[in-house]
Design a protein around this motif. Structure first.
Motif, PDB file in Angstrom:
ATOM      1  N   SER A 146      12.127 -19.270  59.871  1.00 39.59           N
ATOM      2  CA  SER A 146      13.069 -18.232  60.287  1.00 39.59           C
ATOM      3  C   SER A 146      14.486 -18.649  59.937  1.00 39.59           C
ATOM      4  O   SER A 146      14.777 -19.833  59.703  1.00 39.59           O
ATOM      5  CB  SER A 146      12.949 -17.962  61.793  1.00 39.59           C
ATOM      6  OG  SER A 146      13.115 -19.156  62.537  1.00 39.59           O
ATOM      7  N   SER A 147      15.373 -17.656  59.914  1.00 42.07           N
ATOM      8  CA  SER A 147      16.756 -17.873  59.485  1.00 42.07           C
ATOM      9  C   SER A 147      17.722 -17.251  60.481  1.00 42.07           C
ATOM     10  O   SER A 147      17.630 -16.057  60.775  1.00 42.07           O
ATOM     11  CB  SER A 147      16.975 -17.261  58.094  1.00 42.07           C
ATOM     12  OG  SER A 147      18.333 -17.372  57.697  1.00 42.07           O
ATOM     13  N   LEU A 148      18.644 -18.052  60.984  1.00 42.38           N
ATOM     14  CA  LEU A 148      19.726 -17.575  61.843  1.00 42.38           C
ATOM     15  C   LEU A 148      21.012 -17.709  61.051  1.00 42.38           C
ATOM     16  O   LEU A 148      21.387 -18.807  60.637  1.00 42.38           O
ATOM     17  CB  LEU A 148      19.790 -18.398  63.127  1.00 42.38           C
ATOM     18  CG  LEU A 148      20.924 -18.074  64.109  1.00 42.38           C
ATOM     19  CD1 LEU A 148      20.866 -16.623  64.566  1.00 42.38           C
ATOM     20  CD2 LEU A 148      20.874 -19.024  65.308  1.00 42.38           C
ATOM     21  N   ALA A 181      22.041 -25.975  63.946  1.00 40.14           N
ATOM     22  CA  ALA A 181      21.352 -26.467  62.748  1.00 40.14           C
ATOM     23  C   ALA A 181      20.886 -27.901  62.945  1.00 40.14           C
ATOM     24  O   ALA A 181      19.767 -28.267  62.545  1.00 40.14           O
ATOM     25  CB  ALA A 181      22.278 -26.365  61.538  1.00 40.14           C
ATOM     26  N   ASP A 182      21.716 -28.727  63.553  1.00 43.80           N
ATOM     27  CA  ASP A 182      21.364 -30.126  63.750  1.00 43.80           C
ATOM     28  C   ASP A 182      20.239 -30.274  64.773  1.00 43.80           C
ATOM     29  O   ASP A 182      19.319 -31.078  64.605  1.00 43.80           O
ATOM     30  CB  ASP A 182      22.597 -30.911  64.196  1.00 43.80           C
ATOM     31  CG  ASP A 182      22.454 -32.409  63.968  1.00 43.80           C
ATOM     32  OD1 ASP A 182      21.948 -32.807  62.902  1.00 43.80           O
ATOM     33  OD2 ASP A 182      22.821 -33.188  64.869  1.00 43.80           O
ATOM     34  N   LEU A 189      13.220 -23.399  61.899  1.00 48.15           N
ATOM     35  CA  LEU A 189      14.431 -22.571  62.003  1.00 48.15           C
ATOM     36  C   LEU A 189      15.563 -23.203  61.215  1.00 48.15           C
ATOM     37  O   LEU A 189      15.931 -24.355  61.434  1.00 48.15           O
ATOM     38  CB  LEU A 189      14.839 -22.432  63.473  1.00 48.15           C
ATOM     39  CG  LEU A 189      16.199 -21.770  63.749  1.00 48.15           C
ATOM     40  CD1 LEU A 189      16.200 -20.318  63.262  1.00 48.15           C
ATOM     41  CD2 LEU A 189      16.534 -21.840  65.243  1.00 48.15           C
ATOM     42  N   ARG A 190      16.110 -22.445  60.281  1.00 51.23           N
ATOM     43  CA  ARG A 190      17.289 -22.885  59.543  1.00 51.23           C
ATOM     44  C   ARG A 190      18.480 -22.041  59.993  1.00 51.23           C
ATOM     45  O   ARG A 190      18.347 -20.831  60.223  1.00 51.23           O
ATOM     46  CB  ARG A 190      17.073 -22.777  58.038  1.00 51.23           C
ATOM     47  CG  ARG A 190      16.784 -21.375  57.524  1.00 51.23           C
ATOM     48  CD  ARG A 190      16.256 -21.432  56.095  1.00 51.23           C
ATOM     49  NE  ARG A 190      16.096 -20.104  55.501  1.00 51.23           N
ATOM     50  CZ  ARG A 190      15.004 -19.339  55.673  1.00 51.23           C
ATOM     51  NH1 ARG A 190      14.005 -19.756  56.433  1.00 51.23           N
ATOM     52  NH2 ARG A 190      14.944 -18.159  55.071  1.00 51.23           N
ATOM     53  N   THR A 191      19.636 -22.671  60.106  1.00 47.53           N
ATOM     54  CA  THR A 191      20.831 -21.996  60.628  1.00 47.53           C
ATOM     55  C   THR A 191      21.995 -22.270  59.694  1.00 47.53           C
ATOM     56  O   THR A 191      22.289 -23.433  59.377  1.00 47.53           O
ATOM     57  CB  THR A 191      21.163 -22.492  62.045  1.00 47.53           C
ATOM     58  OG1 THR A 191      20.006 -22.350  62.877  1.00 47.53           O
ATOM     59  CG2 THR A 191      22.315 -21.710  62.638  1.00 47.53           C
ATOM     60  N   VAL A 237      17.573 -24.983  53.329  1.00 50.02           N
ATOM     61  CA  VAL A 237      19.033 -24.861  53.401  1.00 50.02           C
ATOM     62  C   VAL A 237      19.407 -24.733  54.874  1.00 50.02           C
ATOM     63  O   VAL A 237      19.040 -23.759  55.534  1.00 50.02           O
ATOM     64  CB  VAL A 237      19.538 -23.639  52.611  1.00 50.02           C
ATOM     65  CG1 VAL A 237      21.048 -23.505  52.731  1.00 50.02           C
ATOM     66  CG2 VAL A 237      19.114 -23.738  51.151  1.00 50.02           C
ATOM     67  N   ASN A 238      20.120 -25.689  55.404  1.00 47.85           N
ATOM     68  CA  ASN A 238      20.377 -25.729  56.846  1.00 47.85           C
ATOM     69  C   ASN A 238      21.726 -26.378  57.117  1.00 47.85           C
ATOM     70  O   ASN A 238      22.082 -27.386  56.492  1.00 47.85           O
ATOM     71  CB  ASN A 238      19.270 -26.545  57.541  1.00 47.85           C
ATOM     72  CG  ASN A 238      19.391 -26.527  59.047  1.00 47.85           C
ATOM     73  OD1 ASN A 238      19.479 -25.463  59.671  1.00 47.85           O
ATOM     74  ND2 ASN A 238      19.409 -27.705  59.661  1.00 47.85           N
ATOM     75  N   GLY A 239      22.478 -25.766  58.032  1.00 45.17           N
ATOM     76  CA  GLY A 239      23.770 -26.324  58.432  1.00 45.17           C
ATOM     77  C   GLY A 239      24.850 -26.157  57.393  1.00 45.17           C
ATOM     78  O   GLY A 239      25.844 -26.887  57.406  1.00 45.17           O
TER      79      GLY A 239
END
Length: 246
Positions: A146-148, A181-182, A189-191, A237-239
């Motif tokens: 999922s993506s936030l 994200a961290d 979950l990526r943010t 891809v995160n943070g």
């Protein structure tokens, strides 16, 4: 990022929430997410605008969206939780959320910032994002991936004179994105945060009324970045702070 070419139906079978869906970037994101196969939950303050977006999506033959009227200036944490409970009851999970709704406030010297303007901008741009993200994360974790996605700005990591409340709210938004994200780095979950850049929207027109609109991007032109960050191509891809026009 603006050259990203999504595959057809890259968002098929995904349920996505978009705030500020009635106009500007939120409207275009909603239509494009639906175009690529997503069921979109349209959240916004003005029902008539949401209905117009709904009608455009249905008329194009895309998956039927849902409408959630909500004024983020006055909504309570319980309002957000109740909304997410309804979403999970109906859809079982949420695959992504674009937290796009923001308000500009007033452009004024720092010492002249009115307390009410400060409070309103922080309520919509920061507090509402916090309460909404808290409510959304459990629903987002029900999906395998999922993506936030938060919305930032050019003034969200470089302060600018006279942009006080808006700029500070976006600095805080980027910080919130990084914390989430961290914390969820090892989960599905990526943010991330997206900076749309100079885009032809009503907010931009308010800030720069004399600007030549032909020299800035349309909301539709920057959609590749928004689609990328919701598609599975962006898994891992995160943070990150992503510039839509890079």
């Amino acid at each position: 990022m603006i050259d990203y070419q999504p595959s057809a139906q890259c968002l098929a079978n995904k349920t996505l929430l978009v705030t500020g869906a009635g106009d500007g970037i939120g409207k275009q994101a909603s239509i494009h997410y639906a175009k690529y196969g997503a069921t979109v939950i349209l959240l916004g303050r003005t029902v008539a605008k949401l209905e117009q977006v709904y009608d455009e999506i249905v008329a194009a033959g895309y998956p039927e969206p849902a409408i959630v009227p909500l004024d983020m200036k006055g909504a309570t944490p319980q309002n957000y939780q109740d909304m997410v409970n309804t979403i999970t009851d109906q859809f079982s999970r949420l695959d992504g959320a674009l937290l796009n709704a923001s308000m500009l406030g007033e452009l004024t010297p720092f010492v002249n910032i009115a307390g009410q303007i400060w409070d309103d901008v922080m309520q919509v741009n920061l507090n509402a994002q916090f309460y909404l993200a808290q409510a959304l994360i459990p629903a987002l974790q029900k999906a395998n991936n999922s993506s936030l996605l938060f919305t930032t700005s050019g003034v969200g990591n470089q302060g600018r004179a006279y942009w006080g409340p808006y700029s500070i709210s976006k600095f805080a938004t980027e910080g919130m994105m990084q914390v989430i994200a961290d914390e969820y780095e090892k989960s599905g979950l990526r943010t991330n945060a997206i900076n749309p850049g100079a885009t032809d929207t009503k907010m931009r027109q308010t800030a720069f009324p004399a600007e030549d609109k032909s020299k800035i991007a349309s909301a539709e032109a920057i959609m590749p970045a928004y689609i990328y960050l919701m598609c599975d191509d962006s898994i891992g891809v995160n943070g990150q702070r992503i510039n839509a026009q890079s």
